[in-house]
Write an enzyme that holds these catalytic residues in place. Structure first.
Site, mmCIF file in Angstrom:
data_model
loop_
_atom_site.group_PDB
_atom_site.id
_atom_site.type_symbol
_atom_site.label_atom_id
_atom_site.label_comp_id
_atom_site.label_asym_id
_atom_site.label_seq_id
_atom_site.Cartn_x
_atom_site.Cartn_y
_atom_site.Cartn_z
ATOM 1 N N ASP A 64 0.812 -1.216 0.000
ATOM 2 C CA ASP A 64 0.000 0.000 0.000
ATOM 3 C C ASP A 64 0.843 1.263 0.000
ATOM 4 O OD1 ASP A 64 0.731 -0.862 2.597
ATOM 5 O OD2 ASP A 64 -0.814 0.367 3.527
ATOM 6 N N GLU A 75 -0.331 -2.071 5.337
ATOM 7 C CA GLU A 75 0.643 -1.913 6.419
ATOM 8 C C GLU A 75 0.601 -0.507 6.985
ATOM 9 O OE1 GLU A 75 4.149 -0.673 8.451
ATOM 10 O OE2 GLU A 75 3.624 0.040 6.458
#
Length: 414
Positions: A72, A138
């Site tokens: 991400d 994350e």
């Protein structure tokens, strides 16, 4: 890896950098990962923990090795000036349209693990089982737990070791590996303050949450400076404060979001208790009509590198990657949820920093102190100007992951 193959992964990296995706929105990235792993012969499962991808290559009896990368990006407006800079925007969890950038280097992590996947799939010299984890989310600390709760270990196997890396503004060619507590525990808090709104011309009829929020922010800064010993480590950051919509309206609520980093569980408890005490105390002093709401956005422990496993990886790096220098970077106050994967599996974790800064910038650095000063002068992770150099960062990142995995995977019988 041959130059033609490396060049292809350079293009993969540039493509991922141009097309970043926010946490739990990594659909395009996950599709690229799944297609590549499938073409390499991995058994691929998508949608693990919402948008995660798991690739498994099982060659029978031997160790089970988990390699992990996160996918991400962040709500940051890119300012690198790179020809492949992101111009992407996306809708965040609050319904706001925000710019998106790979400001933390997860595009490097994903590309390097794809490269290692190819290297290992094409290497017939090992037996065992590879579990490649491409993790979502994350950045908001929810991806690892989402994959665990979706059966990561029970569905794909219990690893004997969990391995991974994080790009950082160390010079490319340097790997930072620290044994023991290496990355800080992270707690994210959302605090909602309640007041009494009203007209900006009549503050005496209100309980002003803007003033209350300002008091809370300033008072929170005394936790580290006045309640944490000089021999202990903690960070308290207020990264978001939202209150009001117009200059002449006093809002009846304000929202703050905090990032707290600690290494010692006792320090963590004391810091969190101090936050609660200060927030409630400031609200009472201001005459707030309701107690504040304090809620956890996320919470995950520090990353603890297993000492024997870390020694094993460091020794193999020195043997196989002589162009790489392995150093102890000291404790990192940044946080990572990779440790939760190892904890869930009951397996040792080895997680290292991958240098991604232009080595030329360190040409005059003669000592560790010199190197530290140069690192401090460079754009850090989460900066809109964070821009790892593609080479030798990617080649070293691919080789480091493949080398670490081979350290556990047994030689095939001939």
């Amino acid at each position: 890896m041959e130059k033609s193959r490396l060049d292809e992964f350079h293009e993969v990296y540039r493509d991922l950098h141009r097309h970043p995706e926010l946490s739990f929105q990594e659909h395009r990235t996950a599709g690229i990962v799944a297609d590549r792993l499938t073409a390499l012969g991995y058994t691929v499962t998508t949608g693990v923990g919402q948008t995660g991808v798991v690739g498994v290559l099982d060659r029978g009896a031997g160790a089970t090795v988990m390699l992990r990368a996160d996918m991400d990006a962040l709500p940051v407006l890119e300012a690198t000036g790179l020809p492949y800079a992101s111009t992407v925007t996306a809708t965040n969890a609050n319904g706001l349209e925000v710019p998106v950038m790979h400001a933390c280097g997860h595009d490097v992590h994903t590309t390097a693990l794809l490269g290692a996947a190819e290297e290992l799939a094409g290497d017939p010299s090992w037996v065992g089982k590879l579990i490649l984890v491409f993790q979502p989310s994350e950045e908001i600390g929810k991806g690892a737990i989402a994959m665990i709760e979706d059966g990561l270990i029970s569905r794909f196997g219990t690893p004997d070791v969990v391995l991974g890396q994080h790009v950082a503004p160390l010079p490319a060619g340097v790997i930072g590996l620290r044994e023991g507590a290496a990355f800080a525990a992270s707690d994210g808090l959302r605090i909602t303050l309640h007041g009494r709104g009203g007209h900006g011309s009549r503050p005496e009829t209100t309980v002003d949450t803007v003033v209350l929020a300002a008091s809370v922010v300033m008072r929170l800064q005394t936790i580290v400076s006045r309640e944490v010993a000089g021999t202990e480590t903690a960070v308290v950051t207020v990264g978001m404060l939202r209150a009001g919509d117009a200059a002449n309206i006093i809002p009846d609520s304000a929202v703050l979001e905090l990032s707290i980093r600690t290494f010692d569980p006792d320090v963590r408890t004391r810091v969190l208790d101090a936050v609660t005490r200060i927030v409630n105390g400031e609200a009472e002093t201001a005459g707030a009509p309701r107690k504040p709401e304090i809620e956890f956005i996320h919470s995950f422990p520090s990353v603890v590198n297993d000492a024997p496993a870390g020694d094993r990886v460091s020794a193999e790096f020195a043997r196989v990657l002589p162009q790489v220098r392995v150093v102890d970077p000291g404790v990192v106050t940044g946080s990572e949820d990779v440790g939760m994967l190892a904890e869930a599996a009951g397996a040792p974790c080895v997680y290292w920093l991958l240098g991604g800064a232009d080595p030329a910038k360190f040409a005059q650095a003669k000592t560790i102190d010199d190197l530290t000063k140069v690192v401090a002068s460079l754009p850090s992770n989460h900066s809109p100007k964070f821009a790892p150099v593609i080479e030798p960062t990617l080649e070293i990142g691919i080789n480091a992951l493949a080398t670490a995995a081979r350290t556990w995977l047994a030689p095939a019988a001939h």
